[in-house]
Design a protein around this motif. Sequence first.
Motif, PDB file in Angstrom:
ATOM      1  N   GLN A 136      58.765 -43.253 -36.145  1.00  0.00           N
ATOM      2  CA  GLN A 136      59.926 -43.994 -36.644  1.00  0.00           C
ATOM      3  C   GLN A 136      60.609 -44.716 -35.490  1.00  0.00           C
ATOM      4  N   ARG A 200      58.066 -54.766 -33.915  1.00  0.00           N
ATOM      5  CA  ARG A 200      57.568 -54.317 -35.219  1.00  0.00           C
ATOM      6  C   ARG A 200      56.226 -54.955 -35.548  1.00  0.00           C
ATOM      7  N   HIS A 210      56.096 -50.269 -40.561  1.00  0.00           N
ATOM      8  CA  HIS A 210      57.432 -49.802 -40.890  1.00  0.00           C
ATOM      9  C   HIS A 210      57.923 -50.571 -42.117  1.00  0.00           C
ATOM     10  N   THR A 214      64.777 -50.862 -39.689  1.00  0.00           N
ATOM     11  CA  THR A 214      64.901 -50.126 -38.430  1.00  0.00           C
ATOM     12  C   THR A 214      66.376 -49.974 -38.069  1.00  0.00           C
TER      13      THR A 214
END
Length: 224
Positions: A136, A200, A210, A214
């Motif tokens: 993450q 990303r 993802h 974020t």
Amino acid sequence: MDVKNAFLNGDLTEEVCMQPLPGSSVLSNKAKYTSDLLARAGLTNCKTATTSIDPQTRLTPLEGSLLFDATKYRQLVGSLVYLTITRPDIAYVVHIVSQFMAAPRSPHYNALIRILRYLKGTLFHGLHYFAQSSLQLHVFSDADWAGDPTDRRFTTGFCFFLGNSLIAWRSKKQTLVARSSTEAEYSALTDTTQELVWLRWLLFDMGVSHSAATNLYCDNQSAI
């Protein structure tokens, strides 16, 4: 004819294996580098410092006397720039002393010595990456307002974590003069977001996607 880097333009057909020497590690390879740096500066037996810079220090280009020989200053700063690859805790202060490479003065050299004294007490500090860390992504952004006493420009900084692992960071003085702390923080958030979008995409190309937003953390309520 430059043949030292000729291999970069060729295709390897052999399998190349690389293995560190027994008993060695990146952390110990970096501790030796720092120890050698302290020896070059003549600070092997110096006292340590708990912080890399005095919080009240405000360096300017014209304060203090010029160094008789700036070569040593430039060499040490250059070595510290390389060390920031694995020591993000000194990125900000190295960024400061590197601004005076052209004409270093005595206060700049004193600040440089303070960094080296701090490194002596933190020889085995470094980055640690954990195999069980999550993937993450989360980000922290910050800025100082008019932090440079000479041109009143502000410095932005950010750090990216993938789970518990620090994977990217930056400390950079901006070309703008912010009219408020809110503007400085918001500008820092803008730069950080640009880096975030790129990172990303990079992680996506490496198979780490993802789908959710974020988290980008900032401590300025007005900017938020």
